[in-house]
Design an enzyme around this catalytic site. Sequence first.
Site, PDB file in Angstrom:
ATOM      1  N   SER A  74     -32.421  36.893  35.934  1.00 26.84           N
ATOM      2  CA  SER A  74     -33.430  37.789  36.493  1.00 26.84           C
ATOM      3  C   SER A  74     -34.278  37.027  37.523  1.00 26.84           C
ATOM      4  CB  SER A  74     -34.290  38.356  35.344  1.00 26.84           C
ATOM      5  OG  SER A  74     -34.870  39.570  35.725  1.00 26.84           O
ATOM      6  N   ASP A 326     -25.963  46.618  34.980  1.00 26.30           N
ATOM      7  CA  ASP A 326     -27.325  46.174  35.244  1.00 26.30           C
ATOM      8  C   ASP A 326     -27.824  46.692  36.592  1.00 26.30           C
ATOM      9  OD1 ASP A 326     -29.738  44.847  35.291  1.00 26.30           O
ATOM     10  OD2 ASP A 326     -28.883  42.913  35.846  1.00 26.30           O
ATOM     11  N   HIS A 351     -28.076  43.240  31.733  1.00 25.55           N
ATOM     12  CA  HIS A 351     -28.901  42.202  32.349  1.00 25.55           C
ATOM     13  C   HIS A 351     -28.614  40.828  31.735  1.00 25.55           C
ATOM     14  CE1 HIS A 351     -32.013  41.361  35.160  1.00 25.55           C
ATOM     15  NE2 HIS A 351     -32.942  41.039  34.285  1.00 25.55           N
TER      16      HIS A 351
END
Length: 388
Positions: A74, A326, A351
């Site tokens: 991320s 994602d 994710h």
Amino acid sequence: MWDVAEELNAMLVFAEHRYYGESLPFGNESFSDSKHLNYLTSEQALADFAVLIEYLKETIAGARYSPVIAIGGSYGGMLAAWFRMKYPHVVVGALAASAPIWQFGDLVPCGAYFTIVTNDFKKSGTGCSASIRNSWSAINHLSSTDAGLQWLSNTFHLCSPLKNLQDASMLKSWLSETWVDLAMVDYPYKADFLQPLPAWPVQEVCKFLKDPSLSDKLLLQNVYQAVNVYYNYSGEASCFDMSETATKNLGQLGWYYQVCTEMVMPMCTDGVNDMFEPQKWDFDALSEECFRLWGVRPRPSWVLSMYGGKNISSHSNIIFSNGGLDPWSAGGVTQNISDSLVAIMIPDGAHHLDLRSRNPCDPKSVKQARVLEVHYMKQWIEKARHEH
């Protein structure tokens, strides 16, 4: 990561980002005003990591000549990639998992993110995304009367009842954010990343959303059942607080300041290619909000100037991994740029699934991705040892 560290005989170091957790440069004053917040930037964080690595190499026996690899998911994945770009002499390579380094400026369409969320729901059950798309007008109809607002408050078991249209639009934002979070954490096994959840939670949610043609009230009762999977899988919630979408505090205040300065990621919806209410990207509204909160204005093109946008082919040794489920893959690097700037797609992954511990329910695509990631890491380590 734990498994791989053992395999590579590596030491795993988790560095805390300045202004998050306990790393507050001005203690309790750190978030008091923009003067104290001035030092919260990705560049400063990267410099911290470079200094930390030097320190560790000097102080840990045997570490002096050990090659270092940056790993993150991320925003952490963006930092990992940028770290390799800016400090190639400090790290020999980077694994950037679910890192949306292109979700800036006009590098990608602003609606791609929400289209992916929608496709997850579309694939997970007949009528699912259409039910969600129809839920917005149902809420709009009901929130036009006091009795309707009361009905919504009761049906959704809200801790504080809806009083007006502004509250009703908060309900819609809360629901939207819930659908997005579910897509992000659509893991193949029970997990507890944002909330305690069952395996393949989007499929579980879609079991309640099969008939988009229902009347407003019946449709919304089903929507309530669906969000109940996300917020009350443990069965412990007595009412829902719309200000909470992720139970663990992921450092929201610090991140919001970063969104108001460097991390300006354009997002929009059209209600056609996605299941959300149409909303254009409104930079001016963001800018005003940021000024009101912190006295700062966002700089939409700074990240492009700083880190090169799509112009990164001169760099090397970065793996970009992305999951097909994602939404952040919309702003990720999903195709190889060169022999050593490599994209790995995980079609059944949400994710940064590849960074999570191994699990018997892992889909084949993530197992293959991990094998490939380790293969590249071994190459980097080998080359670095050889050069030393």
